[in-house]
Design a protein around this motif. Structure first.
Motif, mmCIF file in Angstrom:
data_model
loop_
_atom_site.group_PDB
_atom_site.id
_atom_site.type_symbol
_atom_site.label_atom_id
_atom_site.label_comp_id
_atom_site.label_asym_id
_atom_site.label_seq_id
_atom_site.Cartn_x
_atom_site.Cartn_y
_atom_site.Cartn_z
ATOM 1 N N THR A 1 -9.083 -5.251 -11.972
ATOM 2 C CA THR A 1 -9.178 -4.045 -11.145
ATOM 3 C C THR A 1 -9.725 -4.401 -9.758
ATOM 4 O OG1 THR A 1 -11.398 -3.608 -11.949
ATOM 5 C CG2 THR A 1 -9.591 -2.523 -13.119
ATOM 6 N N ASP B 1 -11.613 -2.435 -6.435
ATOM 7 C CA ASP B 1 -12.194 -1.235 -5.846
ATOM 8 C C ASP B 1 -12.724 -1.607 -4.458
ATOM 9 O OD1 ASP B 1 -12.954 1.373 -5.567
ATOM 10 O OD2 ASP B 1 -14.302 1.413 -7.281
ATOM 11 N N GLU C 1 -8.729 0.853 -8.611
ATOM 12 C CA GLU C 1 -9.615 1.523 -9.563
ATOM 13 C C GLU C 1 -9.952 2.946 -9.135
ATOM 14 O OE1 GLU C 1 -12.737 -1.196 -10.504
ATOM 15 O OE2 GLU C 1 -13.856 0.385 -11.528
ATOM 16 N N CYS C 2 -10.109 3.131 -7.827
ATOM 17 C CA CYS C 2 -10.514 4.437 -7.310
ATOM 18 C C CYS C 2 -9.702 4.746 -6.058
ATOM 19 C CB CYS C 2 -12.009 4.426 -7.017
ATOM 20 S SG CYS C 2 -12.945 5.197 -8.362
ATOM 21 N N ASP C 3 -10.097 5.804 -5.368
ATOM 22 C CA ASP C 3 -9.293 6.214 -4.211
ATOM 23 C C ASP C 3 -9.600 5.442 -2.928
ATOM 24 O OD1 ASP C 3 -7.993 7.953 -5.822
ATOM 25 O OD2 ASP C 3 -8.896 9.772 -5.019
ATOM 26 N N ASN D 1 -12.659 10.456 -2.092
ATOM 27 C CA ASN D 1 -11.436 10.692 -2.855
ATOM 28 C C ASN D 1 -10.239 10.910 -1.928
ATOM 29 O OD1 ASN D 1 -11.098 13.399 -2.187
ATOM 30 N ND2 ASN D 1 -12.169 14.140 -3.988
ATOM 31 N N SER E 1 -3.666 9.498 -7.701
ATOM 32 C CA SER E 1 -5.029 9.164 -7.276
ATOM 33 C C SER E 1 -5.950 9.188 -8.484
ATOM 34 C CB SER E 1 -5.513 10.176 -6.239
ATOM 35 O OG SER E 1 -5.786 11.412 -6.867
ATOM 36 N N SER E 2 -7.093 8.578 -8.332
ATOM 37 C CA SER E 2 -7.994 8.441 -9.476
ATOM 38 C C SER E 2 -8.508 9.795 -9.946
ATOM 39 C CB SER E 2 -9.158 7.526 -9.119
ATOM 40 O OG SER E 2 -9.817 7.983 -7.968
ATOM 41 N N HIS E 3 -8.818 10.682 -9.000
ATOM 42 C CA HIS E 3 -9.360 11.982 -9.359
ATOM 43 C C HIS E 3 -8.300 12.818 -10.097
ATOM 44 C CE1 HIS E 3 -11.696 15.789 -7.913
ATOM 45 N NE2 HIS E 3 -11.533 15.747 -9.193
ATOM 46 N N ARG F 1 -7.807 11.734 -13.591
ATOM 47 C CA ARG F 1 -8.852 12.305 -14.446
ATOM 48 C C ARG F 1 -8.517 13.753 -14.803
ATOM 49 N NH1 ARG F 1 -12.629 9.156 -11.398
ATOM 50 N NH2 ARG F 1 -12.474 10.604 -9.681
#
Lengths: 238, 238
Positions: free
Chosen positions: A2, A4, A170-172, B149, B195-197, B200
């Motif tokens: 991953t 980030d 992994e994230c935005d 985000n 996107s990650s959010h 989820r």
């Protein structure tokens, strides 16, 4: 694997560093200087947040490099220009350095399994190193006094472009960095020259430095932090 | 006039709020819900960080809306779907709401001269309002638990695209947001869905909500914070 990105050191608390490789980036100019120095034969660079501690390293025959708010400090051997770090007489020498943002980002990344110094100057070397290591990666951008800056975000995007999709985003934050890089990569210099940080630095007459710091792959070297000192990866403590 | 963006509420300390209009944004879903509610005739929405304080508003005939980590809370009148806020029977009613990220962003923006609620649903209305006000603007993104985000960053970029160059970009964060938006605006929904959010939230089966929250200009309304309550701009306290 991953990937980030932490776009400001003030957001590091939201990231887990354990078991990760942290790639610290301060394009203008700390990690560009470190890459240029290690790539030119400097044997070690020790970063300090504290000016006095930095100066004490003279006793151990370190050269002293320093910058506050983008300007070289009086009485120091080197400033914060990558050109300063490429001088022939520095080969085999050690440098103690104190900088505004870069050192803070390194300090806050120390809990990582490994701290790698990234810059456009060693982009491919860092990319290949991370591919070999096969560990989760967190790119830690130094920013500007806690705020996000363009050039470090662009580096995060450039690294994400090379590592994705092999490394999952992994994230935005890496998605934002990647989109920013894709939109600007064809005229990186123009965009960075118009960024807020570069506009501040241009007052100090360092547009030559800025151009240099955006060159890609000048050095095939991966500086890593070992016992508080930056050295070429694979070289054990001297 | 200047425009800046704070991409995480945890970076708000690096921004001055004095004399500025703060545009708070939490696309998924707090500020989208607020826009939909005020745009559908809800007379006031009072945000709370604290759950108990929120529940006490029942005594004052507020309806209670709440969400933690994206899910509606048991025993509440409304969840955190914009569709919940558009029901006919809510016309003229007041709502007390507690949410994960949006309320924090509003709380941290209170030092601003004015707090405006922004979302894609009222993008043009907010744009025109800011043009009329002619004051420096700070876009405050709610993010996700302190992290940046994608969807809030995209809104910051969309607003920057509309206001720049009339408003000068003050720092690099709005440049990053603008580049991200330009790169993604032609397929906003796909990007946000990945996107990650949103990933989820998709576990919670709310892709219909996500689509709705990315619609542009559903409402010609500018909700503003007045004495701790969100109301349509220009309507004085009832």
């Amino acid at each position: 694997m991953t990937l980030d990105a932490c776009l400001s050191p003030d957001l590091i608390g939201h990231h887990s560093l354990e078991g990760r490789i942290a790639v610290v980036v301060d394009i203008l100019r700390a990690t560009s200087c470190m890459t240029a120095g290690i790539g030119s034969g400097v044997s070690g660079i020790r970063p300090f947040e504290n000016l006095e501690e930095c100066l004490e390293m003279r006793r151990e025959e370190y050269l002293i490099a320093g910058e506050r708010n983008g300007s070289k400090m009086d009485g120091f051997d080197l400033g914060n220009s990558p050109y300063d770090y490429m001088q022939h007489h520095l080969k085999g020498r050690k440098i103690a350095v104190t900088t505004t943002n870069g050192t803070v980002a390194i300090e806050r990344s120390r809990q990582a399994e490994e701290v790698v110094i990234g810059s456009f100057l060693n982009l491919t070397a860092v990319t290949n190193y991370l591919r070999q290591k096969k560990k989760p990666v967190l790119i830690v951008c130094a920013g500007w006094k806690g705020k996000i800056n363009l050039e470090d975000t662009l580096f995060a995007g450039a690294l994400a472009e090379r590592l994705h999709p092999e490394f999952e985003l992994e994230c935005d934050a890496p998605r934002v960095a990647l989109a920013t890089y894709k939109g600007m990569k064809n005229n990186l210099l123009d965009h960075v020259m118009n960024s807020s940080h570069a506009l501040r630095l241009q007052r100090l007459n360092i547009s030559k430095d800025i151009s240099y710091c955006l060159r890609v792959d000048e050095f095939d070297v991966v500086p890593v932090l070992v016992n508080g000192e930056i050295r070429p990866a694979g070289v054990s403590e001297v």
